[in-house]
Design an enzyme around this catalytic site. Structure first.
Site, PDB file in Angstrom:
ATOM      1  N   LYS A  84      -4.621 105.411  59.393  1.00  0.00           N
ATOM      2  CA  LYS A  84      -4.823 104.570  58.205  1.00  0.00           C
ATOM      3  C   LYS A  84      -6.304 104.579  57.836  1.00  0.00           C
ATOM      4  O   LYS A  84      -7.174 104.468  58.722  1.00  0.00           O
ATOM      5  CB  LYS A  84      -4.344 103.141  58.501  1.00  0.00           C
ATOM      6  CG  LYS A  84      -4.286 102.234  57.269  1.00  0.00           C
ATOM      7  CD  LYS A  84      -3.677 100.869  57.621  1.00  0.00           C
ATOM      8  CE  LYS A  84      -3.585  99.947  56.423  1.00  0.00           C
ATOM      9  NZ  LYS A  84      -3.010  98.629  56.776  1.00  0.00           N
ATOM     10  N   SER A 159       0.419  96.992  53.624  1.00  0.00           N
ATOM     11  CA  SER A 159      -0.588  97.867  53.052  1.00  0.00           C
ATOM     12  C   SER A 159      -0.601  99.254  53.682  1.00  0.00           C
ATOM     13  O   SER A 159      -1.197 100.163  53.139  1.00  0.00           O
ATOM     14  CB  SER A 159      -1.965  97.240  53.219  1.00  0.00           C
ATOM     15  OG  SER A 159      -2.285  97.140  54.602  1.00  0.00           O
ATOM     16  N   SER A 183       1.533  94.354  57.602  1.00  0.00           N
ATOM     17  CA  SER A 183       1.258  95.673  57.026  1.00  0.00           C
ATOM     18  C   SER A 183       1.623  96.863  57.899  1.00  0.00           C
ATOM     19  O   SER A 183       1.511  98.001  57.464  1.00  0.00           O
ATOM     20  CB  SER A 183      -0.219  95.774  56.630  1.00  0.00           C
ATOM     21  OG  SER A 183      -0.486  94.856  55.608  1.00  0.00           O
TER      22      SER A 183
END
Lengths: 508, 500
Positions: A84, A159, A183
């Site tokens: 990420k 997210s 997330s």
């Protein structure tokens, strides 16, 4: 020669076994995934940056080590991973999905990044995310949304949509996400993959660009429970660079996953959170969830109904605490030292340069939360908002404590609905926030939670997630329950993730 | 903008008003590393060389508390007779400023590590005043801005600014007094005496360099006036970063006379920060605090709370050194000084310095004469306080030792001390650089003596004739030839030998 398209369909554990047995090289595995990314990512947009050269060099280093007869650096050495874009990577851009950091290349590695490198895990690139991890759909990325591989018109969750989508699109067998309000688990649920939020403090936050410090937690994403456990052991453990890092050994999660895979949950007490079902939940999601509960019972677990009355207030408490911390954490993006700078033409004061840069650099959701947080912390409102939210947080912790006196783990649907359509909730932030309804309490309490795929909703054919929650430092319980469930479900209905529709791009 | 202020006569000020003081002293701790990271805690250095992701506030970087700094904070709290919090936290103080890397300062707010103490301060006439200590809390220093191209050196009007983050993250202790009232005309003196006492204490504890000139000890002086006999505090002004003891006294006095003039004229005081001008002893307006700043404090989520155990605190209490005023009592007895002699010693600011010099190995008499005479004279010419001279008691003791060993003459010793004061390094380095060693090599002296004797045959005749005192002229010539580096006693001996 192994067919490279096959390599992308294998689990991380299977790939590691082949690489370590030298049936296939890490470079071949890595190249297969890089080729897959090249073929499909135009459609998925899971990646913001692909580090082809760096990945191949790392893979070749692992191959050279193995060829020289050295033991693999870790059980995952040589396996590729998608990271990420919120973790700093020395020499590789780290944008957090924001214009503010569009050109920023960090001078240092996050502890998670360093541990991955030291374990011989091959970092393919950085994945797309909601700007500064604020959002539930990955639509808030300044660089465009990620598409759900199950249906390109839908969101992949947020997210960490990029990380979970990369797994479902077979672009990577492993990924790293961060969970502040859900997330990791929420994207896991809507993409049919596994996502784990370890106990707060279980994985170092050093080098994780902060959204909300008291909530942020990095964790593993994978297509199988065992893969997630293997990755958990690589990235977990005490870090002296993070004051909130727990100084205790990583719970034996791999062992627990293997034990669970034997399919026996007798003696395990599982609580169903009564607050997380009923009105507002998609009927197909609830039906999948009920089937999962039946499955757990069939595996020998004792299932009871448990009430956590304050979970109802988790969402409002979260939307005061997280933005408050964010308003402070994001203050450093002021154009003075790194990142975007606008209006530095000599006619503007330092304050104006800061203000104009922040105006240009941040998207609407980030601005909304900075405003919310600034207001909630301001004198005169602090007690009413931030202070009350912290009190609610304490009540939620007590709810968990009381529940865990009765049961070993709690379960609920991970999300109230399946993946919604891109654009559907963009103009309705409150509707968007509901996507994290079930995941937020574990973040506020700092305990461990996981989402494992539990079939497809019978209404829309989209994945549903089963959330398992455990007390702090009892992460191993999650893996035991999830692995047992996963094994039983796959045996009856087949692996969920292998039902992802063929991507249009794959045919190109 | 600038209004010329008619100042009120000081006698009239204290006739009509009661001053209220509040002193905030920032102390940079001399720990090896910074407050929240492993960067070296060093003054100066090439800009931005003592920095890392944490003290630069780079995205993702996290703080970790420096245990040594917490230890110093607890010790300072104990020395100030404070209660030590059994549990406390850091908070974030949020505001935007270019030299603050995170745009929040990690500080302590409603949970300071030490609170509710006092410090006894001895005034010039021996009177002891007890100053209440509100709190002592930990925080980090900011970086430094250098504003280039403006007339004032301040940010407004500057063409550009340079930022140096070497100081960012240096551990600070902020010590805040309770309101100091009832001091009347002595308020400015009390302010100076308090900062002096605090500085002496911190120096004795070896927790800070306490160099006001380098900013490792900085004083903000809050001053307000209330009508004589009043109870309600007036509006205060805060004079920032006063950087010498003398200036503390002057700044307080100036603000008192300025406030009084405005109030007597029916005006009102604006709550604002002010800057002290060394050159003329005045203050000028800085930021106006028309609206209260909202720092949006909240507990720092990146740091776990600090919980000093009772045992640890008591153990630290045993590490407190002999405190300066206790030491003064002791030296009075040991050196057999009358109260008056001690007071003179204290008033010149020399007592602790002399004691420290004795502690470093010098004879009390020697140490006293050096500080009270030569060094006091040096402080006067350099217009600094004695203790602000750039020489340490240990260095003075070294020089005294060298004289005793015959390595230096008194005259050379004074030159060595001058060199140290001028920043030329340790005494040894000054001796080396300036070539100040006593010429103890007889052969070199003999040459000089023989030359001097040859140049003045008449004097040689006189000496040989029994007029021994005539040798002085030759000694003088030899000293001149050796640039004062000869041992006069040995020169005289050699002259006598050569003339036999």
């Amino acid at each position: 020669m192994t067919d490279p398209t096959d390599l992308t369909k294998l689990s991380a554990a299977e790939l590691a076994a082949k690489i370590h047995a030298r049936e296939v090289t890490s470079a071949e595995v890595t190249r297969a995934h890089l080729d897959r990314i090249a073929a499909v990512d135009d459609h998925v947009h899971a990646f913001l940056h692909v580090d082809r050269e760096g990945a191949l060099a790392a893979a070749e280093a692992v191959d050279a080590d193995l060829a020289a007869g050295r033991a693999p650096a870790s059980p995952l050495a040589g396996v590729p991973l998608a990271l990420k874009d919120v973790f700093t990577t020395k020499g590789i851009p780290t944008t957090c999905g924001s214009r503010t950091l569009e050109d920023w290349v960090p001078p240092y590695d996050a502890t998670v990044t360093r541990r991955l490198r030291e374990a011989g895990v091959v970092i393919l690139g950085k994945t797309n995310m909601d700007e500064f991890a604020m959002g539930s759909s990955t639509e808030n990325s300044a660089f465009g949304p990620t598409h759900n591989p199950w249906d390109h018109a839908r969101i992949p969750g947020g997210s960490g949509g990029g990380s979970s989508a990369s797994l479902a699109a077979f672009e990577a067998p492993l990924a790293i996400g961060t969970d502040t309000g859900g997330s990791i688990r929420q994207p896991g649920a809507v993409t049919g993959t596994v996502g784990v939020k370890p106990t707060y403090g279980g994985v170092s936050r050093y080098g994780l660009v902060a959204f909300s410090s008291s909530l942020d937690q990095g964790g593993p994403c994978a297509r199988t429970v065992l893969d997630a456990a293997l990755l958990h052991e690589v990235i977990g453990g005490h870090d002296p660079m993070d004051s909130t890092s727990i100084d205790a050994p990583v719970p034996p999660v791999v062992e627990a996953a293997r034990e669970g895979a034997r399919g026996d949950l007798s003696g395990m007490r599982i609580g169903v959170v009564s607050e997380f079902r009923g009105e507002g939940y998609q009927p197909g999601v609830l039906r999948s969830f009920e089937a999962a509960v039946d499955q757990l019972r069939a595996l020998g677990a004792e299932v009871v109904e448990v009430s956590c009355p304050h979970f109802t207030y988790a969402l409002p408490a979260y939307y005061l605490i997280a933005p408050s911390e964010a308003s402070s954490n994001l203050a450093r993006f002021d154009a003075m030292r790194y990142g975007l700078r606008v209006s530095d033409d000599g006619t503007h004061s330092a304050e104006e340069v800061m203000s104009l840069t922040r105006e240009a650099g941040f998207g609407p959701e980030v601005k909304r939360r900075i405003m919310l947080g600034t207001y909630a912390l301001s004198s005169g409102y602090y007690d009413a908002y931030y202070g009350s939210a912290q009190q609610v947080r304490t009540l939620i912790i007590r709810d968990f404590d009381a529940a865990f006196e009765q049961v070993d783990v709690l379960v609920s649907p991970t999300t109230p609905t399946t993946a919604f359509k891109i654009g559907e909730r963009v103009d309705d932030p409150l509707a968007m926030y509901l996507a994290d309804l079930c995941t937020i309490p574990s973040d506020l309490a700092g305990n461990a939670a996981l989402s494992v795929p539990c079939g497809l909703s019978d209404e829309d054919g989209l994945p549903v997630g089963l959330q398992v929650m455990a007390p702090a430092l009892a992460d191993d319980r999650l893996y035991k329950v999830a692995a047992a469930y996963e094994g039983a479900r796959d045996a009856t209905a087949g692996s969920l993730v292998h039902q992802v529709p063929e991507l249009n791009g794959a045919a190109r | 903008m600038t209004t010329v202020v008619e100042l009120m006569d000081y006698a009239e000020v204290v006739e009509r008003f009661d001053p209220v003081l509040g002193l905030e002293v920032h102390v940079e701790l001399s720990t090896a590393t910074k407050m929240f990271c492993g960067c070296p805690n060093l003054f100066g250095g090439e800009p931005n060389t003592h920095v890392c992701p944490t003290c630069l506030g780079l995205p993702g970087a996290l703080p970790v508390v420096n245990g040594k700094a917490v230890e110093s904070a607890v010790r300072i709290g104990l020395a100030l007779n404070c209660a030590i919090a059994p549990w406390c936290r850091f908070a974030r103080k949020n505001y935007f400023y270019p030299d603050m890397p995170k745009n929040f300062q990690t500080s302590q707010y409603d949970e300071p590590i030490a609170f509710d103490g006092h410090l006894d301060v001895v005034l010039d006439d021996g009177e002891v005043v007890r100053i209440g200590i509100e709190r002592a809390h930990m925080e980090e220093d900011t970086g430094k801005s250098l504003h280039v191209g403006g007339a004032t050196g301040r940010i407004h009007g500057a063409e550009h600014s340079l930022l140096d983050y070497n100081r960012a993250g240096v551990p600070l202790i902020e010590i805040v007094t309770k309101p100091v009232t009832g001091m009347g005309a002595r308020a400015p003196e009390v302010a100076r005496a308090y900062v002096t006492a605090l500085r002496d204490l911190l120096r004795a504890m070896d927790v800070s360099d306490v160099r006001m000139d380098q900013g490792s000890l900085r004083c903000d002086a809050n001053v307000s006036l209330m009508p004589k006999g009043g109870t309600e505090f007036g509006t205060r002004t805060e004079t920032k970063n006063v950087n010498s003891l003398r200036s503390v006294e002057r700044a307080v006095r100036y603000e008192m006379t300025r406030h009084a003039a405005i109030l007597a004229d029916g005006g009102s005081i604006r709550q604002e920060t002010r800057h002290f001008q060394e050159a003329d002893g005045t203050t000028s307006a800085g930021r106006t605090k028309e609206t209260a700043e909202d720092y949006r404090y909240f507990p720092e989520p990146d740091l776990v709370p600090i919980a000093p155990s009772k045992e640890w605190v008591e153990q630290l209490r045993t590490t407190l050194p002999e405190l300066p005023w206790e030491r003064r009592k002791r030296i009075q007895q040991e050196w057999n000084l009358t109260d008056e002699e001690l007071r003179d010693l204290v008033n010149t600011g020399a007592a602790d310095l002399v004691a420290a010099t004795v502690d470093a190995g010098a004879e009390p008499g020697e140490a006293r004469s050096w500080w009270v005479q030569f060094l006091t004279q040096q402080a006067n010419t350099r217009e600094v306080e004695l203790a602000e001279l750039a020489i340490t008691p240990a260095q003075v003791a070294t020089v005294i030792g060298l004289v005793k060993q015959g390595e230096l003459t008194n005259k050379l010793a004074r030159e060595v001390v001058q060199g140290v004061l001028d920043g030329e390094g340790e005494p040894g380095e000054v001796i080396e650089r300036r070539g100040l060693k006593v010429v103890s090599d007889d052969s070199a002296l003999i040459t000089a003596v023989d030359e001097a004797l040859a140049a003045q045959p008449d004097v040689v005749e006189k000496i040989r004739g029994g007029k021994v005192q005539a040798a002085g002229a030759i000694v003088g010539a030899v000293m001149k030839a050796t640039k004062g580096q000869a041992d006069a006693k040995r020169v005289r001996e050699l002259i006598m030998e050569r003339c036999q």
